[in-house]
Enzyme design. Structure first.
Site, PDB file in Angstrom:
ATOM      1  N   HIS A 185      41.400  31.579  46.881  1.00 48.27           N
ATOM      2  CA  HIS A 185      40.623  30.909  47.928  1.00 48.27           C
ATOM      3  C   HIS A 185      41.519  30.260  48.994  1.00 48.27           C
ATOM      4  O   HIS A 185      41.036  29.917  50.075  1.00 48.27           O
ATOM      5  CB  HIS A 185      39.737  29.811  47.320  1.00 48.27           C
ATOM      6  CG  HIS A 185      38.428  30.301  46.770  1.00 48.27           C
ATOM      7  ND1 HIS A 185      37.521  31.010  47.520  1.00 48.27           N
ATOM      8  CD2 HIS A 185      37.862  30.151  45.538  1.00 48.27           C
ATOM      9  CE1 HIS A 185      36.440  31.273  46.767  1.00 48.27           C
ATOM     10  NE2 HIS A 185      36.624  30.764  45.562  1.00 48.27           N
ATOM     11  N   ASP A 204      22.863  26.015  46.785  1.00 48.07           N
ATOM     12  CA  ASP A 204      23.297  26.243  45.406  1.00 48.07           C
ATOM     13  C   ASP A 204      22.512  27.384  44.753  1.00 48.07           C
ATOM     14  O   ASP A 204      22.975  28.005  43.798  1.00 48.07           O
ATOM     15  CB  ASP A 204      23.141  24.973  44.554  1.00 48.07           C
ATOM     16  CG  ASP A 204      24.255  23.957  44.843  1.00 48.07           C
ATOM     17  OD1 ASP A 204      25.228  24.327  45.541  1.00 48.07           O
ATOM     18  OD2 ASP A 204      24.146  22.803  44.386  1.00 48.07           O
ATOM     19  N   TYR A 238      29.732  37.205  44.290  1.00 47.83           N
ATOM     20  CA  TYR A 238      30.999  37.402  43.573  1.00 47.83           C
ATOM     21  C   TYR A 238      31.253  38.881  43.266  1.00 47.83           C
ATOM     22  O   TYR A 238      32.257  39.445  43.689  1.00 47.83           O
ATOM     23  CB  TYR A 238      30.983  36.638  42.238  1.00 47.83           C
ATOM     24  CG  TYR A 238      31.083  35.146  42.367  1.00 47.83           C
ATOM     25  CD1 TYR A 238      32.282  34.488  42.158  1.00 47.83           C
ATOM     26  CD2 TYR A 238      29.965  34.382  42.689  1.00 47.83           C
ATOM     27  CE1 TYR A 238      32.387  33.113  42.266  1.00 47.83           C
ATOM     28  CE2 TYR A 238      30.053  33.005  42.798  1.00 47.83           C
ATOM     29  CZ  TYR A 238      31.256  32.371  42.589  1.00 47.83           C
ATOM     30  OH  TYR A 238      31.346  31.012  42.705  1.00 47.83           O
ATOM     31  N   HIS A 240      41.831  32.985  40.696  1.00 44.17           N
ATOM     32  CA  HIS A 240      40.643  32.941  41.557  1.00 44.17           C
ATOM     33  C   HIS A 240      40.720  31.762  42.537  1.00 44.17           C
ATOM     34  O   HIS A 240      40.600  31.939  43.751  1.00 44.17           O
ATOM     35  CB  HIS A 240      39.388  32.852  40.689  1.00 44.17           C
ATOM     36  CG  HIS A 240      38.109  32.745  41.470  1.00 44.17           C
ATOM     37  ND1 HIS A 240      37.281  33.818  41.696  1.00 44.17           N
ATOM     38  CD2 HIS A 240      37.522  31.690  42.094  1.00 44.17           C
ATOM     39  CE1 HIS A 240      36.246  33.438  42.419  1.00 44.17           C
ATOM     40  NE2 HIS A 240      36.365  32.136  42.673  1.00 44.17           N
ATOM     41  N   GLU A 241      40.938  30.572  42.007  1.00 44.71           N
ATOM     42  CA  GLU A 241      40.951  29.389  42.890  1.00 44.71           C
ATOM     43  C   GLU A 241      42.115  29.457  43.872  1.00 44.71           C
ATOM     44  O   GLU A 241      41.984  29.069  45.033  1.00 44.71           O
ATOM     45  CB  GLU A 241      40.982  28.097  42.067  1.00 44.71           C
ATOM     46  CG  GLU A 241      39.845  27.940  41.036  1.00 44.71           C
ATOM     47  CD  GLU A 241      38.450  28.238  41.578  1.00 44.71           C
ATOM     48  OE1 GLU A 241      38.223  28.097  42.799  1.00 44.71           O
ATOM     49  OE2 GLU A 241      37.576  28.625  40.761  1.00 44.71           O
ATOM     50  N   GLU A 300      33.442  34.243  48.180  1.00 46.83           N
ATOM     51  CA  GLU A 300      33.557  34.552  46.749  1.00 46.83           C
ATOM     52  C   GLU A 300      33.821  36.024  46.426  1.00 46.83           C
ATOM     53  O   GLU A 300      34.523  36.328  45.468  1.00 46.83           O
ATOM     54  CB  GLU A 300      32.305  34.063  46.011  1.00 46.83           C
ATOM     55  CG  GLU A 300      32.099  32.545  46.083  1.00 46.83           C
ATOM     56  CD  GLU A 300      33.247  31.727  45.497  1.00 46.83           C
ATOM     57  OE1 GLU A 300      34.077  32.280  44.732  1.00 46.83           O
ATOM     58  OE2 GLU A 300      33.323  30.522  45.808  1.00 46.83           O
ATOM     59  N   GLU A 307      38.177  25.165  44.486  1.00 46.06           N
ATOM     60  CA  GLU A 307      39.381  25.450  45.270  1.00 46.06           C
ATOM     61  C   GLU A 307      39.738  24.349  46.258  1.00 46.06           C
ATOM     62  O   GLU A 307      40.069  24.633  47.416  1.00 46.06           O
ATOM     63  CB  GLU A 307      39.178  26.774  46.004  1.00 46.06           C
ATOM     64  CG  GLU A 307      38.069  26.797  47.077  1.00 46.06           C
ATOM     65  CD  GLU A 307      36.689  27.173  46.575  1.00 46.06           C
ATOM     66  OE1 GLU A 307      36.395  26.927  45.394  1.00 46.06           O
ATOM     67  OE2 GLU A 307      35.899  27.702  47.391  1.00 46.06           O
TER      68      GLU A 307
HETATM   69  N1  BES Z   1      33.906  27.681  44.881  1.00 40.53           N
HETATM   70  C1  BES Z   1      33.506  28.060  43.564  1.00 40.53           C
HETATM   71  C2  BES Z   1      32.664  27.022  42.879  1.00 40.53           C
HETATM   72  C3  BES Z   1      31.369  26.662  43.576  1.00 40.53           C
HETATM   73  C4  BES Z   1      30.612  27.606  44.246  1.00 40.53           C
HETATM   74  C5  BES Z   1      30.904  25.370  43.530  1.00 40.53           C
HETATM   75  C6  BES Z   1      29.438  27.238  44.894  1.00 40.53           C
HETATM   76  C7  BES Z   1      29.730  25.007  44.170  1.00 40.53           C
HETATM   77  C8  BES Z   1      28.982  25.939  44.853  1.00 40.53           C
HETATM   78  C9  BES Z   1      34.700  28.402  42.685  1.00 40.53           C
HETATM   79  O1  BES Z   1      35.732  29.032  43.368  1.00 40.53           O
HETATM   80  C10 BES Z   1      34.235  29.358  41.629  1.00 40.53           C
HETATM   81  O2  BES Z   1      33.816  30.430  41.972  1.00 40.53           O
HETATM   82  N2  BES Z   1      34.304  28.961  40.361  1.00 40.53           N
HETATM   83  C11 BES Z   1      33.894  29.779  39.233  1.00 40.53           C
HETATM   84  C12 BES Z   1      35.072  30.340  38.504  1.00 40.53           C
HETATM   85  C13 BES Z   1      35.524  31.662  38.957  1.00 40.53           C
HETATM   86  C14 BES Z   1      36.674  32.155  38.093  1.00 40.53           C
HETATM   87  C15 BES Z   1      34.436  32.699  39.036  1.00 40.53           C
HETATM   88  C16 BES Z   1      33.161  28.877  38.243  1.00 40.53           C
HETATM   89  O3  BES Z   1      33.161  27.672  38.444  1.00 40.53           O
HETATM   90  O4  BES Z   1      32.647  29.393  37.274  1.00 40.53           O
HETATM   91 ZN    ZN Z   2      35.278  31.000  43.941  1.00 39.65          ZN
END
Ligand code: BES
Ligand code: ZN
Length: 588
Positions: free
Chosen positions: A282, A356, A364, A278-279, A301, A254
């Protein structure tokens, strides 16, 4: 914190021959009254520091001393700058390492057009420090300006004001006037084209995929409008998308004003665009109201996943939104079976861990389920007003879970005591598992798809008669997931494949489910497709389960190692670290 960064000026050159960013960052500081002579301590990882300078509010820069702290595997290396209390700006001259954890330098072969190299960043959670020396915590917000120099054939984009019509001359400037946390710092450089989707939305992609991207994402403006009507104005100016090469380790990121997305959502039928919802969500939950620490990640999330489905409902209807909610609930249950209790807590304790590691389905899906439960308990009308007020109240602030709870009690629970009694708040936030009385998202279509799978599996109906006409991607996913814990023989796999051509599907989510089953049940005709998938796609959500499934058998482990030997050089450092861990291999 005694000294805080309030604004950053970046001046960097992208050197593709050496795979480094080189230049300086000027940090504008604010000191608390009791800051005294405390030196400035910044986060870095693998940065090569050339010199540090300091200046008073109007004065010229002069050299100051710096030292480096001990290197920590997770946190990197502290950079300690001996700036006096009078210094309101410090400037760090530096260059990044070719193996910076937050950057990926791609060869032309790794791009869609195969003609030019490509660079992109991924700063969340704590990788910004590998390309900018700063206070790399979501609790500190700053504005920024940047000047980026690139080879003339390429353009640079950042998570900031971008002019889509800017001249391609090798020098690009950016302005981010709203204060953001460091994990939202982002840059990409490549041979990119732009297509407007509306006055304020658009998409950047490499030339061979720009048309497909513009078609897939043509609903973006409608999504922004849906979100605005629920949660108030979009406060960031433009909303653009950038489609990255397939090694992008996430589905989406995002980055403010410029969401980064994986090309694996280009299914051709908009069936995976909830990722954009989703993005985009955010822009309220995360970018506007930000988790203060990574233990509060569910505030980003969970709220976003809830909003994602609300946007989806407005655009594509209740049926599809419910199916996604049901799929989410299913993932949550599987995750809870797999996870240690301490990771099932929304306000998760990450002491001594890489943030991470907190990225599971809990923030989520348990987070989203909590919000859905609040919605059902207090009624949609009341809850929508509450959430909109929440975004206004905490706009451009970083907040903790405790602040969220305080606001929730004061602005929802106090006025609705009857309903509030039905919410075991402490249990939701601080205990493992899902509290009794949680919402139970059901979907007719989802259940039907599962029943189809079961009836065929129990040999009640032959496969040819299985009525799947008009099924959406979400129904196919429900159908395939059924077999994750209902064993299939290779012959049954072959029959499914003959009927539905899963091995050849162009839909990455369906492909992923099918390949997972293929590994689990030894369906060898899909193995070459598996290898192709693992050597071209770098999305961690797909890689992790597939490699984990492979290493469950000795033959699979051998195959995994041989595929990984070819695939690893093309993966992002973040994905490399994940797979290294699974296969117990690595460069160091
Ligand atoms: N912000 C996240 C990606 C992220 C989280 C990167 C933690 C690094 C550390 C992003 O918004 C996200 O949740 N992406 C998901 C997709 C979403 C539709 C669930 C993904 O990348 O799978
Ligand atoms: Zn996200």
């Amino acid at each position: 914190m005694e000294v805080r960064v309030r604004h950053v000026d970046l001046d960097l050159e992208a050197d593709f021959a050496r795979k480094i960013l080189r230049g300086f960052a000027t940090l504008h500081l604010e000191r608390s009254r009791d800051a005294g002579q405390a030196p400035l301590v910044l986060d870095t990882r693998d940065l090569e520091i050339a010199k540090t300078e300091a200046a008073g509010s109007d004065g010229a820069f002069h050299a100051v001393r710096y030292s480096l702290g001990r290197t920590d595997k997770i946190l990197g290396t502290e950079l300690i700058i001996e700036a006096s209390a009078a210094a309101s700006r410090v400037r760090i001259w530096y260059q990044t390492s070719p193996s910076a954890s937050g950057l990926q330098w791609l060869s032309p072969a790794q791009t869609a057009a195969k003609r030019h190299p490509f660079l992109f960043s991924q700063s969340q959670a704590i990788h910004a420090r590998s390309w900018i020396p700063l206070q790399d915590t979501p609790g500190v917000r700053f504005t920024y300006n940047a000047r980026i120099r690139t080879p003339k054939a390429l353009i640079a984009l950042m998570s900031a004001e971008n002019d889509p019509k800017t001249e391609r001359d090798g020098e690009y400037t950016f302005r981010m006037p709203q204060p953001i946390p460091s994990y939202l710092m982002a840059i990409a450089v490549g041979d990119l084209m732009f297509r407007a989707l509306s006055n304020r939305t658009g998409v950047y992609a490499e030339p061979p995929i720009i048309e497909a991207a513009a078609k897939e994402f043509s609903d973006t403006e409608k999504m922004v409008q849906a979100a605005e009507s629920l949660y108030g104005p979009y406060r960031w100016g433009r909303y653009d998308l950038l489609v990255l090469p397939p090694s992008f380790p996430f589905g989406g990121m995002e980055n403010p004003r410029l969401t980064f997305v994986t090309p694996t959502v280009l299914a051709g039928d908009k069936s995976l665009v909830s990722l954009v919802a989703h993005e985009l969500a955010h822009s309220w939950s995360g970018n506007l109201v930000t988790n203060a620490t990574w233990s509060d990640f569910w505030l980003n999330e969970g709220v976003t996943t809830y909003i994602e489905r609300r946007i989806e409902e407005v655009l594509y209807g209740e049926r599809r939104a419910s199916m996604e909610a049901a799929l989410g609930r299913q993932s949550l249950e599987k995750e809870i079976e797999r996870l240690d209790d301490r990771f099932e807590i929304l306000h998760v304790d990450l002491t001594g861990m890489d943030p991470d590691e907190g990225v599971t389905d809990i923030p989520y899906e348990k987070g989203a389920l909590f919000l859905r439960t609040l919605e059902e308990t207090f009624g949609r009308k009341v809850f929508d007003v509450f959430l909109r007020g929440y975004f206004d109240h905490f706009a451009f602030q970083s907040i903790t879970t405790a602040q969220f709870i305080g606001y929730l009690k004061k602005n929802l629970f106090v006025s609705h005591p009857e309903q509030a009694r039905r919410i075991p708040l402490e249990e939701w936030i601080y205990k493992a598992g899902v509290p009794a009385g949680a919402a139970n998202p059901v979907s007719d279509a989802f259940e039907k798809a599962e029943q189809r799978a079961a009836r065929w599996h129990n040999e009640q109906v032959p496969i040819a008669k299985t009525d799947t006409a008009g099924w959406t991607t979400q129904e196919w996913l429900a159908f395939l997931r059924y077999f994750e814990d209902h064993r299939l023989t290779p012959e049954q796999m072959a029959r499914l494949d003959r009927q539905f051509q899963f091995t050849q599907t162009g839909n990455s989510e369906i492909e992923f489910e099918w390949l997972l089953l293929s590994v689990r049940y030894g369906y060898t005709p899909a193995y070459s497709r598996l290898e192709e998938f693992l050597t071209t796609v770098g999305r961690r959500k797909f890689l992790r389960p597939l490699y984990e499934e492979l290493v469950k058998t000795p033959e699979g482990a051998i195959r995994a190692r041989s595929i990984y030997a070819k695939a690893r050089p093309g993966y992002h450092p973040i994905a490399q670290a994940t797979v290294d861990e699974i296969l117990k291999v690595g460069s160091n």
